[in-house]
Design a protein around this motif. Structure first.
Motif, mmCIF file in Angstrom:
data_model
loop_
_atom_site.group_PDB
_atom_site.id
_atom_site.type_symbol
_atom_site.label_atom_id
_atom_site.label_comp_id
_atom_site.label_asym_id
_atom_site.label_seq_id
_atom_site.Cartn_x
_atom_site.Cartn_y
_atom_site.Cartn_z
ATOM 1 N N ALA A 1 18.152 29.727 -23.934
ATOM 2 C CA ALA A 1 17.463 29.307 -25.153
ATOM 3 C C ALA A 1 18.295 29.584 -26.396
ATOM 4 O O ALA A 1 18.299 28.785 -27.337
ATOM 5 C CB ALA A 1 16.112 30.000 -25.250
ATOM 6 N N ILE A 2 19.010 30.697 -26.417
ATOM 7 C CA ILE A 2 19.860 31.029 -27.566
ATOM 8 C C ILE A 2 20.898 29.934 -27.776
ATOM 9 O O ILE A 2 21.092 29.426 -28.884
ATOM 10 C CB ILE A 2 20.555 32.400 -27.362
ATOM 11 C CG1 ILE A 2 19.544 33.535 -27.475
ATOM 12 C CG2 ILE A 2 21.694 32.597 -28.361
ATOM 13 C CD1 ILE A 2 20.093 34.890 -27.043
ATOM 14 N N VAL B 1 27.422 30.863 -29.414
ATOM 15 C CA VAL B 1 26.809 30.199 -30.569
ATOM 16 C C VAL B 1 27.695 30.369 -31.812
ATOM 17 O O VAL B 1 27.875 29.422 -32.583
ATOM 18 C CB VAL B 1 25.385 30.721 -30.828
ATOM 19 C CG1 VAL B 1 24.835 30.206 -32.148
ATOM 20 C CG2 VAL B 1 24.464 30.313 -29.685
ATOM 21 N N VAL B 2 28.264 31.543 -31.998
ATOM 22 C CA VAL B 2 29.157 31.770 -33.140
ATOM 23 C C VAL B 2 30.357 30.827 -33.064
ATOM 24 O O VAL B 2 30.764 30.241 -34.076
ATOM 25 C CB VAL B 2 29.600 33.248 -33.217
ATOM 26 C CG1 VAL B 2 30.748 33.447 -34.197
ATOM 27 C CG2 VAL B 2 28.425 34.134 -33.596
ATOM 28 N N VAL B 3 30.912 30.649 -31.883
ATOM 29 C CA VAL B 3 32.038 29.720 -31.724
ATOM 30 C C VAL B 3 31.596 28.288 -32.034
ATOM 31 O O VAL B 3 32.267 27.569 -32.791
ATOM 32 C CB VAL B 3 32.636 29.808 -30.296
ATOM 33 C CG1 VAL B 3 33.602 28.668 -30.034
ATOM 34 C CG2 VAL B 3 33.326 31.150 -30.094
ATOM 35 N N LEU B 4 30.469 27.865 -31.479
ATOM 36 C CA LEU B 4 29.998 26.495 -31.704
ATOM 37 C C LEU B 4 29.723 26.230 -33.183
ATOM 38 O O LEU B 4 30.148 25.206 -33.727
ATOM 39 C CB LEU B 4 28.732 26.223 -30.880
ATOM 40 C CG LEU B 4 28.919 26.117 -29.368
ATOM 41 C CD1 LEU B 4 27.569 26.150 -28.663
ATOM 42 C CD2 LEU B 4 29.693 24.865 -28.994
ATOM 43 N N VAL B 5 29.034 27.134 -33.839
ATOM 44 C CA VAL B 5 28.687 26.944 -35.249
ATOM 45 C C VAL B 5 29.897 27.214 -36.142
ATOM 46 O O VAL B 5 30.164 26.462 -37.086
ATOM 47 C CB VAL B 5 27.501 27.856 -35.647
ATOM 48 C CG1 VAL B 5 27.243 27.813 -37.141
ATOM 49 C CG2 VAL B 5 26.256 27.455 -34.887
ATOM 50 N N GLY B 6 30.625 28.270 -35.827
ATOM 51 C CA GLY B 6 31.759 28.660 -36.666
ATOM 52 C C GLY B 6 32.857 27.620 -36.736
ATOM 53 O O GLY B 6 33.334 27.276 -37.828
ATOM 54 N N VAL B 7 33.257 27.095 -35.614
ATOM 55 C CA VAL B 7 34.323 26.093 -35.611
ATOM 56 C C VAL B 7 33.848 24.810 -36.287
ATOM 57 O O VAL B 7 34.577 24.189 -37.050
ATOM 58 C CB VAL B 7 34.834 25.815 -34.172
ATOM 59 C CG1 VAL B 7 35.791 24.641 -34.150
ATOM 60 C CG2 VAL B 7 35.512 27.062 -33.618
#
Length: 166
Positions: free
Chosen positions: A25-26, A128-134
């Motif tokens: 879910a995250i 999630v940080v990688v997906l949003v950050g990049v």
């Protein structure tokens, strides 16, 4: 039949099932909010399914069997699922990030099956940080959006100076 027997999922564990759904879910929430393939439901099912396959393989492990082979087979199957979300359109391949996300979801499921629930949650946040950050960095830097890293809608925009005169 007692209440405890009724809710029991032995030999599996409710904590691991809950962690699988939470981790899926995250990651799935990020994908669903952005309108990408592999949303909450799919992500939760991938992590849960991977957990169940790996945990079940560890239950039938004997001296003559190797449960790590099941991990390899699950990853191969997940590769086919990932290939299903990729497609070629107008000379470019779309869905590679979604396919990589599916692969990462399976890895999270393996972590949970091996008993590393907290690590799985932390890794879900890292994903999630990688997906949003990049994606955020790409929005602010033209250098990161060159060539095949252009947004799909950018492929249809005319270069400046080449607009058609009517």
């Amino acid at each position: 039949m007692t209440y405890a027997e009724l809710i029991s999922i032995a030999p599996f564990e409710w904590q691991a099932v809950g962690t699988s759904v939470l981790c899926g879910a995250i990651i799935g929430l990020e994908r669903q909010i952005r309108g990408k393939p592999v949303g909450i439901r799919t992500s939760a099912l991938i992590t849960l399914g991977t957990y169940i396959f790996i945990a079940a393989s560890m239950l039938v492990s004997t001296a003559a069997t190797d449960p790590s082979r099941i991990i390899g087979q699950v990853i191969t199957g997940i590769g086919f699922l990932g290939a299903g979300v990729m497609l070629a359109r107008d000379g470019m391949v779309l869905g590679v990030t979604s396919a990589a996300t599916i692969w990462s979801l399976a890895a999270i499921g393996v972590c949970i099956a091996l008993g590393y629930d907290v690590v799985a949650i932390k890794l879900s946040i890292v994903i999630v940080v990688v997906l949003v950050g990049v994606d955020t960095m790409e929005d602010y830097s033209q250098v990161l959006r060159r060539g095949v890293h252009k947004k799909y809608q950018d492929w249809f925009e005319s270069p400046k100076g080449n607009e058609k005169q009517e």
